[in-house]
Write an enzyme that holds these catalytic residues in place. Structure first.
Site, PDB file in Angstrom:
ATOM      1  N   SER A 107       0.818  -1.207   0.000  1.00  0.00           N
ATOM      2  CA  SER A 107       0.000   0.000   0.000  1.00  0.00           C
ATOM      3  C   SER A 107       0.856   1.264   0.000  1.00  0.00           C
ATOM      4  O   SER A 107       1.940   1.295   0.597  1.00  0.00           O
ATOM      5  CB  SER A 107      -0.903   0.014   1.236  1.00  0.00           C
ATOM      6  OG  SER A 107      -1.548   1.257   1.404  1.00  0.00           O
ATOM      7  N   TYR A 130      -2.349   5.452  -4.298  1.00  0.00           N
ATOM      8  CA  TYR A 130      -3.388   6.460  -4.124  1.00  0.00           C
ATOM      9  C   TYR A 130      -2.920   7.705  -4.870  1.00  0.00           C
ATOM     10  O   TYR A 130      -1.776   8.144  -4.689  1.00  0.00           O
ATOM     11  CB  TYR A 130      -3.582   6.812  -2.649  1.00  0.00           C
ATOM     12  CG  TYR A 130      -4.298   5.759  -1.844  1.00  0.00           C
ATOM     13  CD1 TYR A 130      -5.548   5.290  -2.226  1.00  0.00           C
ATOM     14  CD2 TYR A 130      -3.731   5.246  -0.681  1.00  0.00           C
ATOM     15  CE1 TYR A 130      -6.209   4.329  -1.475  1.00  0.00           C
ATOM     16  CE2 TYR A 130      -4.381   4.291   0.074  1.00  0.00           C
ATOM     17  CZ  TYR A 130      -5.627   3.834  -0.326  1.00  0.00           C
ATOM     18  OH  TYR A 130      -6.278   2.893   0.415  1.00  0.00           O
ATOM     19  N   THR A 156      -5.895   2.519  -6.983  1.00  0.00           N
ATOM     20  CA  THR A 156      -7.154   2.528  -6.246  1.00  0.00           C
ATOM     21  C   THR A 156      -7.986   3.726  -6.669  1.00  0.00           C
ATOM     22  O   THR A 156      -7.531   4.868  -6.606  1.00  0.00           O
ATOM     23  CB  THR A 156      -6.898   2.565  -4.732  1.00  0.00           C
ATOM     24  OG1 THR A 156      -6.219   1.356  -4.348  1.00  0.00           O
ATOM     25  CG2 THR A 156      -8.206   2.648  -3.958  1.00  0.00           C
ATOM     26  N   LYS A 252      -8.434  -0.846  -9.161  1.00  0.00           N
ATOM     27  CA  LYS A 252      -9.125  -1.384  -7.982  1.00  0.00           C
ATOM     28  C   LYS A 252     -10.246  -0.438  -7.545  1.00  0.00           C
ATOM     29  O   LYS A 252     -10.053   0.772  -7.492  1.00  0.00           O
ATOM     30  CB  LYS A 252      -8.127  -1.557  -6.832  1.00  0.00           C
ATOM     31  CG  LYS A 252      -8.701  -2.122  -5.543  1.00  0.00           C
ATOM     32  CD  LYS A 252      -7.591  -2.308  -4.515  1.00  0.00           C
ATOM     33  CE  LYS A 252      -8.110  -2.924  -3.220  1.00  0.00           C
ATOM     34  NZ  LYS A 252      -8.907  -1.953  -2.435  1.00  0.00           N
ATOM     35  N   HIS A 276     -13.739  -1.535  -1.366  1.00  0.00           N
ATOM     36  CA  HIS A 276     -12.760  -1.135  -0.346  1.00  0.00           C
ATOM     37  C   HIS A 276     -13.053  -1.819   0.995  1.00  0.00           C
ATOM     38  O   HIS A 276     -12.853  -1.241   2.066  1.00  0.00           O
ATOM     39  CB  HIS A 276     -12.756   0.385  -0.177  1.00  0.00           C
ATOM     40  CG  HIS A 276     -11.391   0.948   0.111  1.00  0.00           C
ATOM     41  ND1 HIS A 276     -10.599   1.499  -0.867  1.00  0.00           N
ATOM     42  CD2 HIS A 276     -10.679   1.050   1.263  1.00  0.00           C
ATOM     43  CE1 HIS A 276      -9.461   1.932  -0.331  1.00  0.00           C
ATOM     44  NE2 HIS A 276      -9.488   1.662   0.963  1.00  0.00           N
TER      45      HIS A 276
END
Length: 387
Positions: A107, A130, A156, A252, A276
């Site tokens: 992440s 992100y 994402t 995603k 999520h």
């Protein structure tokens, strides 16, 4: 080691051994948590067709995800704050995944940095991005992922704005935790966790602190993140990010067939049907309920994966039988990590693999790649009649 037979066994150990704010961070959703609950409960509506007098020898769960060989079509999903569930958590999870033969996804909001994980692993891992308003930061972190040899970028799409998670606000979630009286009392009961944290230098967001402008320590991080998620992220920006990355791109957060079609148009190599984990739009339908319509819309044009709600090998089988080519576990491996570190992640993978293999055999199939809807009994109205 205690006898572990299910993912829920690991969850209970995780709750005992990990500070409350980090357990709650993993085991919660946004607002009323309706979507969080239905992500798992909707799997229970699907039944399995038992078949007998079938040759069950020579079974295999081996498959591929975006062209990568995998021991089973299960990847470790990107989870923020993984290094707060257990010291050096991302490194330990990545090593467990590498040894097992499944992908690990790091992440953006990890505690261990891209470089930390690359230094401690041999096989390429995936990196989740992100999109932030600071374009220089985004360009730099993409370059860092390339330099580390990451083999896929997982972008994402469903966190341009943060869904409110009541437990995190009430717990005063921070990394590292602020030493309030309630926090200190709770930490005093988590000695295993505390001993591990005392022995590591990795206690804040390694991909951000020291890399983003004006973020030199944890005190300046919260204000930066609160302002940085890119509210203007759209399909044109996604196409440009694909060009900057230049490698395999997984999108995603797809939960609607129309968005899935847009993902195909921008050239995604795979999409992940996901809400999520119920942590963003509460009241959205579960990922497993939306999976069939998205597969019907684009399954012949792009590789469809599924995330959100998987807690067993039977859940994996149901997702694959409904058309997914790959699945992701987040909480399931986090429970193992919080319970027993790297060994716990391996145990979570073992549990899911055994359940997948045994269930597949009892449904009359020997190869995971042959799973289809014929092995399921699905309620006629499972996909719903929503006006």
């Amino acid at each position: 080691m205690p006898v572990i037979t299910t993912i829920d066994d690991l969850r209970r150990l995780h709750k005992r051994r990990t500070p409350k704010m980090f357990y709650d961070y993993a085991e919660s959703g946004s607002w009323t948590e309706q979507t969080f609950r239905e992500n798992t409960s909707d799997f229970d509506q699907i039944r399995l067709r038992q078949r007998v007098a079938v040759d069950m020898s020579g079974r295999t769960t081996a498959s591929q995800m975006i062209g990568q060989d995998v021991a089973m079509p299960v990847a470790l999903a990107p989870v923020g704050l993984t290094g707060m569930q257990h010291a050096d958590g991302e490194i330990k999870a990545a090593k467990a995944a590498e040894k097992f033969g499944v992908p690990f996804t790091l992440s953006t909001m990890s505690i261990c940095s891209i470089e930390d994980v690359a230094e401690h692993t041999k096989e390429p891992f995936w990196f989740q991005l992100y999109v932030m308003q600071d374009e220089e930061f985004v360009d730099n972190i993409i370059a860092r992922a390339k330099n580390a040899g990451c083999s896929a970028l997982v972008l994402t799409l469903d966190l341009q704005i943060l869904g409110q998670r009541h437990k995190d606000l009430k717990n005063g979630l921070t990394a590292p935790p602020k030493l309030t009286l309630p926090t200190m009392l709770n930490l005093a009961t988590k000695w295993r966790w505390g001993m591990g944290m005392l022995q590591t230098k990795r206690r804040q967001f390694g991909n951000i602190v020291g890399h983003a402008k004006g973020v030199g320590d944890a005190s300046s991080l919260s204000s930066w993140t609160a302002e940085q998620f890119d509210l203007r992220l759209d399909w044109d920006k996604i196409a440009k990010l694909k060009e900057k990355w230049g490698g395999k791109l997984i999108l995603k957060g797809i939960l609607d067939p129309e968005d899935a079609k847009k993902a195909v148009e921008v050239g995604a190599d795979a999409i992940i049907v996901s809400n999520h984990g119920g942590r963003q739009l509460d009241g959205a339908l579960s990922a497993i309920r939306m999976l069939p319509s998205i597969v019907a819309a684009v399954g012949d044009q792009v590789e469809v994966h599924m995330d959100s709600g998987i807690r067993s090998g039977q859940d994996v089988l149901k997702a694959l039988a409904l058309g997914a080519k790959g699945t992701y576990i987040g909480r399931a491996y986090i429970y193992g990590l919080g319970a027993m570190g790297q060994e716990g992640v391996t145990k979570a993978l073992d549990v899911i693999h055994k359940e997948l293999d045994t269930t597949m055999a009892l449904c009359g199939r020997r190869d995971v790649k042959t799973l289809d809807r014929e092995v399921l009994l699905v309620p006629e109205d499972f996909e719903g009649r929503w006006a």
